[in-house]
Design a protein around this motif. Structure first.
Motif, PDB file in Angstrom:
ATOM      1  N   ALA A   1       0.311   6.695   4.527  1.00 37.83           N
ATOM      2  CA  ALA A   1      -0.663   6.838   5.615  1.00 37.83           C
ATOM      3  C   ALA A   1      -0.884   8.313   5.953  1.00 37.83           C
ATOM      4  N   GLU A   2       0.194   9.070   6.008  1.00 40.49           N
ATOM      5  CA  GLU A   2       0.078  10.502   6.318  1.00 40.49           C
ATOM      6  C   GLU A   2      -0.688  11.242   5.232  1.00 40.49           C
ATOM      7  N   GLU A   3      -0.379  10.946   3.971  1.00 43.54           N
ATOM      8  CA  GLU A   3      -1.013  11.662   2.866  1.00 43.54           C
ATOM      9  C   GLU A   3      -2.466  11.246   2.659  1.00 43.54           C
ATOM     10  N   ILE A   4      -2.768   9.973   2.897  1.00 42.42           N
ATOM     11  CA  ILE A   4      -4.143   9.501   2.756  1.00 42.42           C
ATOM     12  C   ILE A   4      -5.000  10.024   3.893  1.00 42.42           C
TER      13      ILE A   4
ATOM     14  N   GLY B   1       0.775  -1.235   0.000  1.00 43.60           N
ATOM     15  CA  GLY B   1       0.000   0.000   0.000  1.00 43.60           C
ATOM     16  C   GLY B   1       0.803   1.280   0.000  1.00 43.60           C
ATOM     17  N   GLY B   2       2.126   1.162  -0.033  1.00 45.77           N
ATOM     18  CA  GLY B   2       2.964   2.353   0.009  1.00 45.77           C
ATOM     19  C   GLY B   2       3.021   3.110  -1.301  1.00 45.77           C
ATOM     20  N   ALA B   3       2.614   2.468  -2.396  1.00 47.88           N
ATOM     21  CA  ALA B   3       2.694   3.114  -3.711  1.00 47.88           C
ATOM     22  C   ALA B   3       1.763   2.403  -4.688  1.00 47.88           C
ATOM     23  N   GLY B   4       1.602   3.004  -5.847  1.00 45.59           N
ATOM     24  CA  GLY B   4       0.897   2.373  -6.957  1.00 45.59           C
ATOM     25  C   GLY B   4      -0.538   1.977  -6.669  1.00 45.59           C
ATOM     26  N   ILE B   5      -0.908   0.796  -7.164  1.00 42.04           N
ATOM     27  CA  ILE B   5      -2.277   0.304  -7.043  1.00 42.04           C
ATOM     28  C   ILE B   5      -2.676   0.142  -5.579  1.00 42.04           C
TER      29      ILE B   5
ATOM     30  N   ASN C   1      -2.134  -7.220  -2.040  1.00 38.73           N
ATOM     31  CA  ASN C   1      -1.711  -6.532  -3.251  1.00 38.73           C
ATOM     32  C   ASN C   1      -0.207  -6.573  -3.477  1.00 38.73           C
ATOM     33  N   ALA C   2       0.578  -6.862  -2.451  1.00 36.41           N
ATOM     34  CA  ALA C   2       2.036  -6.822  -2.605  1.00 36.41           C
ATOM     35  C   ALA C   2       2.502  -7.827  -3.647  1.00 36.41           C
TER      36      ALA C   2
ATOM     37  N   ILE D   1      -1.893   0.405   6.140  1.00 40.19           N
ATOM     38  CA  ILE D   1      -1.124   0.333   4.902  1.00 40.19           C
ATOM     39  C   ILE D   1       0.152  -0.430   5.162  1.00 40.19           C
ATOM     40  N   GLY D   2       0.258  -1.610   4.565  1.00 43.98           N
ATOM     41  CA  GLY D   2       1.440  -2.438   4.725  1.00 43.98           C
ATOM     42  C   GLY D   2       2.378  -2.282   3.548  1.00 43.98           C
TER      43      GLY D   2
END
Length: 102
Positions: free
Chosen positions: A57-60, A24-28, A97-98, A45-46
């Motif tokens: 996490a901060e930006e979301i 969850g750190g980037a992309g899809i 998703n990873a 977010i893993g």
């Protein structure tokens, strides 16, 4: 009414749920985490990269939690899931998703 403003019924039913999104750190994965948060889902977010998870996490926003996880390692997944359970009080949705390349 523009199509973008219509919320499908299944998404409207997600409010109040708790989700763990790997990768969850980037992309899809990040886009999924953001979309879930907009629907009222508490999200963890893993990501393998702790800085990417924290930044996402901060930006979301919405109280999203950052969790470091290496999905290639069982002990890391178990520890991450324990963190998710503690941070969110449970988990209703898992988005695996990873991606892993060998």
């Amino acid at each position: 009414m523009p199509a973008a403003s219509v919320i499908p019924p299944v998404l409207a039913e997600l409010a109040g749920k708790r989700a763990f999104v790997t990768g969850g750190g980037a992309g899809i994965g990040r886009a999924i985490a953001a979309a879930l948060t907009r629907q009222g889902v508490a999200v963890a977010i893993g990501d393998l990269d702790p800085d990417a998870a924290r930044k996402a996490a901060e930006e979301i926003g919405g109280g999203a939690a950052a969790v470091t996880v290496d999905v290639r390692r069982r002990d890391s997944v178990e520890a991450a899931f324990a963190t998710v359970l503690e941070a969110l009080g449970g988990c209703d949705i898992l988005i695996a998703n990873a991606g892993v390349s060998t």
